[in-house]
Motif scaffolding. Structure first.
Motif, PDB file in Angstrom:
ATOM      1  N   ILE A  24       0.450  -1.133  -0.163  1.00  0.00           N
ATOM      2  CA  ILE A  24      -0.053  -0.267   0.327  1.00  0.00           C
ATOM      3  C   ILE A  24       1.023   0.859   0.084  1.00  0.00           C
ATOM      4  O   ILE A  24       0.399   2.708  -0.987  1.00  0.00           O
ATOM      5  N   TYR A  25       1.711   1.356   0.603  1.00  0.00           N
ATOM      6  CA  TYR A  25       3.063   2.621   0.835  1.00  0.00           C
ATOM      7  C   TYR A  25       3.867   2.185  -0.570  1.00  0.00           C
ATOM      8  O   TYR A  25       4.727   3.171  -0.426  1.00  0.00           O
ATOM      9  N   ALA A  26       4.185   1.380  -1.408  1.00  0.00           N
ATOM     10  CA  ALA A  26       4.566   2.049  -2.649  1.00  0.00           C
ATOM     11  C   ALA A  26       4.525   3.173  -3.520  1.00  0.00           C
ATOM     12  O   ALA A  26       6.531   3.472  -3.779  1.00  0.00           O
ATOM     13  N   LEU A  27       3.744   3.491  -3.236  1.00  0.00           N
ATOM     14  CA  LEU A  27       4.000   4.795  -4.047  1.00  0.00           C
ATOM     15  C   LEU A  27       3.958   6.538  -2.876  1.00  0.00           C
ATOM     16  O   LEU A  27       4.313   7.398  -3.407  1.00  0.00           O
ATOM     17  N   SER A  28       4.446   5.804  -1.279  1.00  0.00           N
ATOM     18  CA  SER A  28       4.682   6.757  -0.985  1.00  0.00           C
ATOM     19  C   SER A  28       6.132   7.252  -0.561  1.00  0.00           C
ATOM     20  O   SER A  28       7.096   7.372   0.492  1.00  0.00           O
TER      21      SER A  28
END
Length: 146
Positions: A120-124
């Motif tokens: 879920i945090y891959a793009l963060s």
């Protein structure tokens, strides 16, 4: 064919575990982990979140650490059903190396347990080129198995 929709990751995780597991099955999670996993795993699926303690959380779980956690759960009469990895890790923000993910997936397959990778945090990720984040889909060359 392999797509699921839900009102957030918590509900999707809960539903996946409801399908894949039985009440009181253990879900291994490298610690420290997102504190709400405690509720997410227990509320609907009634599974047991089980921390995998790591000597160096910045490197991620080793096969030895995964096996130690699984054996401890089994000594307590519990069945290990899945490994849940968050990459990048929450709360540490650590991006696990591809070898760490590959080793964890191979360990899971060898033990006959499911691997769930929460990205879920891959793009963060800050400075993505420096951290080297790669999705499990790319790491495994889209050979996710059954």
């Amino acid at each position: 064919d392999h797509c699921a929709l839900g009102a957030g990751v918590a509900s999707l995780l809960s539903h996946v575990l409801f399908i894949l597991s039985q009440p009181s099955d253990v879900i291994l999670i490298p610690a420290p982990y997102y504190s709400s996993f405690e509720n997410d795993l227990q509320a609907l699926a009634a599974t047991v979140p089980w921390p995998v303690h790591m000597a160096n959380p910045h490197l991620g779980p080793t096969v030895v650490e995964l096996e130690a956690a699984a054996l401890q759960a089994e000594r307590e009469g519990l069945s290990v059903r899945a490994l849940l990895i968050t990459n990048p890790n929450d709360p540490l923000g650590v991006v696990y190396r591809p070898t760490t993910i590959t080793n964890a997936v191979e360990w899971s397959r060898g033990r006959g347990v499911h691997t769930i990778v929460d990205e879920i945090y891959a793009l963060s990720v800050h400075r993505p080129r420096e951290t080297g984040f790669e999705s499990v889909v790319r790491i495994l060359n889209n050979e996710l198995g059954d």
